[in-house]
Design a protein around this motif. Structure first.
Motif, PDB file in Angstrom:
ATOM      1  N   ARG A 185     -11.661   8.308  13.806  1.00 54.22           N
ATOM      2  CA  ARG A 185     -12.405   9.480  13.983  1.00 54.22           C
ATOM      3  C   ARG A 185     -13.344   9.462  14.488  1.00 54.22           C
ATOM      4  NH1 ARG A 185      -8.491  12.092  12.437  1.00 54.22           N
ATOM      5  NH2 ARG A 185      -7.969  12.802  11.254  1.00 54.22           N
ATOM      6  N   THR A 186     -14.357   9.890  15.202  1.00 55.82           N
ATOM      7  CA  THR A 186     -14.994  10.202  15.815  1.00 55.82           C
ATOM      8  C   THR A 186     -16.163  11.580  15.644  1.00 55.82           C
ATOM      9  OG1 THR A 186     -14.526   8.662  17.942  1.00 55.82           O
ATOM     10  CG2 THR A 186     -16.222  10.129  18.337  1.00 55.82           C
ATOM     11  N   HIS A 187     -17.256  10.877  15.620  1.00 52.85           N
ATOM     12  CA  HIS A 187     -18.042  11.785  15.145  1.00 52.85           C
ATOM     13  C   HIS A 187     -19.424  12.189  17.018  1.00 52.85           C
ATOM     14  CE1 HIS A 187     -16.896  12.310  10.963  1.00 52.85           C
ATOM     15  NE2 HIS A 187     -16.770  10.956  11.179  1.00 52.85           N
ATOM     16  N   ARG A 189     -21.376  13.940  16.782  1.00 57.41           N
ATOM     17  CA  ARG A 189     -23.405  13.839  17.079  1.00 57.41           C
ATOM     18  C   ARG A 189     -23.848  12.939  17.261  1.00 57.41           C
ATOM     19  NH1 ARG A 189     -25.903  15.536  11.025  1.00 57.41           N
ATOM     20  NH2 ARG A 189     -27.981  15.780  12.351  1.00 57.41           N
ATOM     21  N   MET A 204     -24.811   8.840   7.174  1.00 55.27           N
ATOM     22  CA  MET A 204     -23.457  10.405   6.934  1.00 55.27           C
ATOM     23  C   MET A 204     -22.286   8.626   6.980  1.00 55.27           C
ATOM     24  SD  MET A 204     -21.548   9.376  10.398  1.00 55.27           S
ATOM     25  CE  MET A 204     -20.294  10.359  10.622  1.00 55.27           C
ATOM     26  N   TYR A 205     -22.720   7.752   7.097  1.00 51.30           N
ATOM     27  CA  TYR A 205     -22.172   6.606   7.364  1.00 51.30           C
ATOM     28  C   TYR A 205     -20.970   6.132   5.836  1.00 51.30           C
ATOM     29  CZ  TYR A 205     -21.486   1.469   8.039  1.00 51.30           C
ATOM     30  OH  TYR A 205     -20.808   0.114   8.297  1.00 51.30           O
ATOM     31  N   ALA A 208     -18.587   9.182   5.494  1.00 49.24           N
ATOM     32  CA  ALA A 208     -17.362   8.703   7.093  1.00 49.24           C
ATOM     33  C   ALA A 208     -16.390   7.739   6.662  1.00 49.24           C
ATOM     34  CB  ALA A 208     -18.263   8.849   8.472  1.00 49.24           C
ATOM     35  N   THR A 299     -17.625   5.946  16.042  1.00 47.79           N
ATOM     36  CA  THR A 299     -16.253   6.412  16.276  1.00 47.79           C
ATOM     37  C   THR A 299     -15.877   5.081  14.632  1.00 47.79           C
ATOM     38  OG1 THR A 299     -15.606   6.189  18.132  1.00 47.79           O
ATOM     39  CG2 THR A 299     -13.958   5.443  16.376  1.00 47.79           C
TER      40      THR A 299
ATOM     41  N   GLY B  90     -17.305  10.254  22.009  1.00 49.72           N
ATOM     42  CA  GLY B  90     -18.524  11.008  20.772  1.00 49.72           C
ATOM     43  C   GLY B  90     -18.200  11.839  22.260  1.00 49.72           C
ATOM     44  N   HIS B  94     -17.565  15.641  20.719  1.00 49.69           N
ATOM     45  CA  HIS B  94     -19.149  16.595  20.620  1.00 49.69           C
ATOM     46  C   HIS B  94     -18.600  17.967  21.964  1.00 49.69           C
ATOM     47  CE1 HIS B  94     -22.546  18.267  20.184  1.00 49.69           C
ATOM     48  NE2 HIS B  94     -22.592  18.035  21.441  1.00 49.69           N
ATOM     49  N   ALA B  98     -12.666  16.777  18.231  1.00 53.45           N
ATOM     50  CA  ALA B  98     -13.172  15.517  17.276  1.00 53.45           C
ATOM     51  C   ALA B  98     -11.561  15.046  17.209  1.00 53.45           C
ATOM     52  CB  ALA B  98     -13.663  15.577  16.045  1.00 53.45           C
TER      53      ALA B  98
END
Lengths: 312, 266
Positions: A185-187, A189, A204-205, A208, A299, B90, B94, B98
């Motif tokens: 999963r890629t965040h 933000r 959030m680490y 996540a 990621t 990323g 964004h 996602a």
């Protein structure tokens, strides 16, 4: 797709640099350094001051006992990298390593943009590529990078970077540890490695990471509690304590022995930890283990494998 | 396992608007270059276009974004990113989605797109795959490779693909990569690989050398990964059924890559 991890070798560089020395270079205060030691469990990192990137990769690959016997079956040589540039364009460490290892007959390339989670991505991609090749075709997955102050300074979690490297022989079917699942999963933000986003990333680490580990377990058809051993990335000890608490997962089943020894070695950590866990006889045939890594950008990735036993 | 090719488009990029030079990058690069005794050449970065790989991919996707999520996005490039502190995965997550698997393929010289396509092909069943072939040159070092290149212009080629059975579009077949091809033997290796394939047109990379027995379009020498693929984008804009071969050779690696594209109805 039936991806198998056939053999893993780790290269632990010969020079231990105390965290106090690393911290000074990073501009940490003596108080910071004590926190790194006592709170984060970071004691030293291992580096090889005389080695170039290619040397790290070759040293790891030469640790593979079966490499010489299967070299002609290797179809792909893949370098999974946290940091894509290694140096000037016309100096190609992967090509140098490939030639030193006598693997010019293979297709070599780098997998990037998942940062320190690129190693797990590359393992999964290796299996996919091999599914289209002859049944006995293999891939050589390499991890290992030089550590530089600019990279460590950008790490959004307290850690210290080392130069341990790992090499993996990957097959499609056959004897070895079976890849059961992969989740990532890629965040977005946190797409930019700025100082400004560090605090939010820090918050959030744990959740996540916990989420992607649970997802990997579900995709493997099991609960996370069924995982016998977690082979983590070695950023620090306290972050894993937080993840373990969040997941209600026994921290004793997270292999953290290398955190104070090697430091965080880019994409190599889960594989270096695998080699150590096997050496310490921590895995039994049939055990399910989970590898987990987080890459800047950000990621989060995890994969579950079933341990086969002795090297194929 | 085959790929079906939908839209293929080529975009040239000048200087990126609003891209500020990040001087910390010079220190970052300095560490990497010093190991190989290569000096930092700030001008190439500071006065370059500074199109990051991420920004190029986003600008390639934007005009074609229909809201339907992509399953897989691969950025294929030779020259390192002008902004390695920015994550492609990323940025894509964004800006667009996602859930797509997004990553980069490099260290394959000008052949990176062929490897990206091979990886795309290894995802059977995925219906919306994008490979973006990228050439940008804003890096703070001088290198022999830049001699032939037009470093004032960056390029990207988007290849929208499907690995799902029954998808509509041109059929893309990847021929086996040929390794250990010495520069003097490229032509023979190409002839052997294309023999009997009924190719109507060959798009040849600048290091392939002269070919006979085929109608050949020589790809421009002023770009790396995008050379043959930008020519393909032009060719696909012309109507008619034909088989096009793409051939590129990377002298640094001594590797040869080939693919065929079948366009239109027979």
């Amino acid at each position: 797709m039936n991806t198998t991890l056939m053999e893993v070798a780790a290269y632990l560089p010969p020079t231990a640099v105390p965290i106090a020395t690393v911290g000074e270079a990073l501009g940490l205060t003596p108080t910071d350094i004590r926190v790194y030691q006592k709170f984060y469990g970071l004691k030293q990192v291992l580096v090889d001051p005389t080695a170039q990137v290619a040397d790290l990769l070759v040293s790891a690959a030469k640790g593979l006992e079966s490499l010489a016997g299967v070299a002609d079956r290797i179809r792909y040589v893949i370098h999974a990298r946290t940091v894509q540039p290694t140096g000037p364009y016309s100096v190609n460490p992967l090509l140098d390593a490939q030639r030193t290892l006598g693997l010019e007959h293979a297709v070599a390339f780098a997998v990037t943009q998942h940062a320190c989670a690129s190693g797990l991505l590359a393992l999964q991609l290796a299996g996919r590529l091999l599914a289209g090749e002859a049944p006995d075709a293999l891939a050589l997955l390499l991890t290992g990078e030089k550590t530089y102050p600019h990279v460590t300074q950008l790490m959004p979690v307290p850690t210290a970077m080392g130069e341990a490297a790992a090499a993996c022989l990957v097959g499609a079917g056959g004897t070895g540890d079976q890849l059961m699942s992969y989740a990532t999963r890629t965040h977005g933000r946190f797409r930019s490695l700025s100082h400004e986003t560090r605090r939010a990333f820090h918050r959030m680490y744990p959740s996540a990471l916990a989420d992607v580990m649970e997802l990997a377990a579900r995709r493997a058809g099991m609960a996370l509690s069924d995982v016998d051993l977690v082979l983590p990335h070695n950023v620090n000890r306290i972050s894993w304590a937080g993840v373990a608490q969040l997941l209600d997962f026994p921290i004793e089943r997270i292999f953290l022995d290398n955190v104070p020894v090697t430091g965080h070695s880019f994409c190599a950590d889960p594989f270096v930890n695998y080699a150590a866990a096997v050496e310490q006889d921590l895995l039994r045939p049939g055990d399910r283990y989970l590898m987990a890594s987080v890459g800047l950008g950000a990621t989060f990735s995890a994969m579950v494998l079933r341990y086969h036993g002795e090297p194929a | 396992m085959t790929l079906t090719m939908g839209t293929v488009w080529h975009t040239a990029f000048g200087p990126e608007d609003g891209s500020e030079a990040a001087r910390q990058l010079l220190g970052y690069w300095g560490e990497r270059l010093a190991a190989y005794r290569v000096p930092v050449a700030p001008r190439r970065y500071l006065e370059g276009n500074r199109n990051s790989l991420s920004s190029m991919v986003l600008r390639m996707v934007h005009p074609h974004w229909t809201g339907a999520p992509l399953d897989l996005v691969i950025g294929a490039h030779a020259i390192p990113d002008s902004d390695p502190f920015l994550s492609l995965s990323g940025c894509y997550a964004h800006r667009f989605d996602a859930h797509a698997l997004v990553f980069g393929v490099s260290d394959r010289g000008r052949l990176a797109p062929f490897t990206a396509l091979r990886i795309a092909r290894a995802h059977p069943g995925l219906d919306r795959i994008l490979v973006v072939v990228l050439d940008q040159y804003s890096v703070p070092f001088d290198d022999p490779v830049f001699t032939d290149l037009d470093t004032a212009t960056d390029h990207a080629v988007g290849l929208l693909l499907s690995a799902a059975p029954g998808a509509a579009g041109a059929r893309l077949d990847l021929l086996p990569d040929v390794c250990e091809v010495a520069p003097g033997t490229v032509r023979a290796a190409v002839d052997a690989a294309l023999s009997g394939r009924g190719v109507d047109l060959v798009i040849a990379g600048p290091h392939v050398g002269p070919l006979t027995g085929h109608r050949v379009v020589q790809a421009p020498r002023d770009r790396l990964c995008t050379a043959v693929w930008s020519v393909l984008a032009d060719e696909l804009s012309r109507a008619g059924a034909r088989r096009i071969a793409l051939v590129d050779y990377e002298p640094m690696l001594h590797n040869l890559c080939l693919a065929t594209v079948d366009t239109g109805e027979d």
